[in-house]
Design an enzyme around this catalytic site. Sequence first.
Site, PDB file in Angstrom:
ATOM      1  N   ARG A 135       0.820  -1.201   0.000  1.00 16.34           N
ATOM      2  CA  ARG A 135       0.000   0.000   0.000  1.00 16.34           C
ATOM      3  C   ARG A 135       0.865   1.267   0.000  1.00 16.34           C
ATOM      4  NH1 ARG A 135      -3.664  -0.251   4.709  1.00 16.34           N
ATOM      5  NH2 ARG A 135      -4.169  -2.370   4.128  1.00 16.34           N
TER       6      ARG A 135
ATOM      7  N   ASP B 118      -6.789  -3.329  -7.190  1.00 18.99           N
ATOM      8  CA  ASP B 118      -7.524  -3.837  -6.034  1.00 18.99           C
ATOM      9  C   ASP B 118      -7.827  -5.299  -6.286  1.00 18.99           C
ATOM     10  OD1 ASP B 118      -9.204  -2.790  -3.489  1.00 18.99           O
ATOM     11  OD2 ASP B 118     -10.291  -4.399  -4.507  1.00 18.99           O
TER      12      ASP B 118
END
Length: 360
Positions: free
Chosen positions: A44, A93
């Site tokens: 991330r 994602d």
Amino acid sequence: MSATERPSGQQQTGRAAARATADSAFIRACRREPVPHTPVWFMRQAGRSLPEYRKVREGTAMLESCMRPDLVTEITLQPVRRHHVDAAIYFSDIVVPLKAIGLDLDIKPGVGPVVERPIRTRADLARLRPLDPDDVKYVTEAVGALVGELGATPLIGFAGAPFTLASYLVEGGPSRNHEHTKALMYGDPALWADLLDRLADITAAFLKVQIEAGASAVQLFDSWVGALAPADYRRSVLPASAKVFNAVAGYGVPRIHFGVGTGELLRLLGEAGADVVGVDWRVPLDEAARRVGPGKALQGNLDPAVLFAPRSAVEAKAAEALDAAQGLEGHIFNLGHGVLPSTDPDALTRLVEFVHTRSA
């Protein structure tokens, strides 16, 4: 060589990218070869902690961002420019391939992926059709652009693992206890196995697209698998994860496997076919190496919350992780999970510099 045997344009791109990044510290560590310094990247790392990310994504929904090659390219490059990390992670994602095959789902701010019609019966399996490369042309375009920009810096391909994807599909969204998921796994093991097998095929196809377009390594994220006991993982999950890793083995790119709360599963994560096993912050790296066994590199494992402490404390904890990694066959420095949204980006930049300097 016949026309049917000749590598496609995408495959040639992938091979060229692999040659360009083969001597990078990240790829060498994945292959358990000597490195000039411990390589660093963060899960991330491209995301809400960066003001430039928030600016470029302003007014654009998450799933739309993942389907626009211009945004994917820019967002993936942002942490490489800012933090000087040793690898980029493809911005996406885990539900992108599920959306691409036509499932009615969305990512709701503050909630996460939400599935309109959960998958809980055998009839529901019909909605999980195979993923075709044409379903995700934007991925091929974005990876190609990134490889051109990154040069010798490796790009890590990204996908969610079958168990975690199944958990979202069966629960209909994020879950604390995974009660519907486990009820299906225990109550109808044949349906569960078929569900994970289909998801393994979809995941493998998604990773193949990224590798053929130029990704130098891939990481399979099994975010929720720490909710399982080892015996349940071996019986009900490992075959599907192994199918994903086996499907991409022929490309020769390093394969990373990561889950949260997986201290009891570390050896099994390696057995599924990973070259590199990700370790969260709960298990020291030297102990993790003992659990995983020989022949694997490790990735990790600073607690993401440590980055909110003063710089001296961050460096002390990072030094602990580096010391615990002394003597490992291969080590990639990372956090034990993703960067928290309110993390100071400068703390990440300083951490990269500290790890590089101390390990050089």
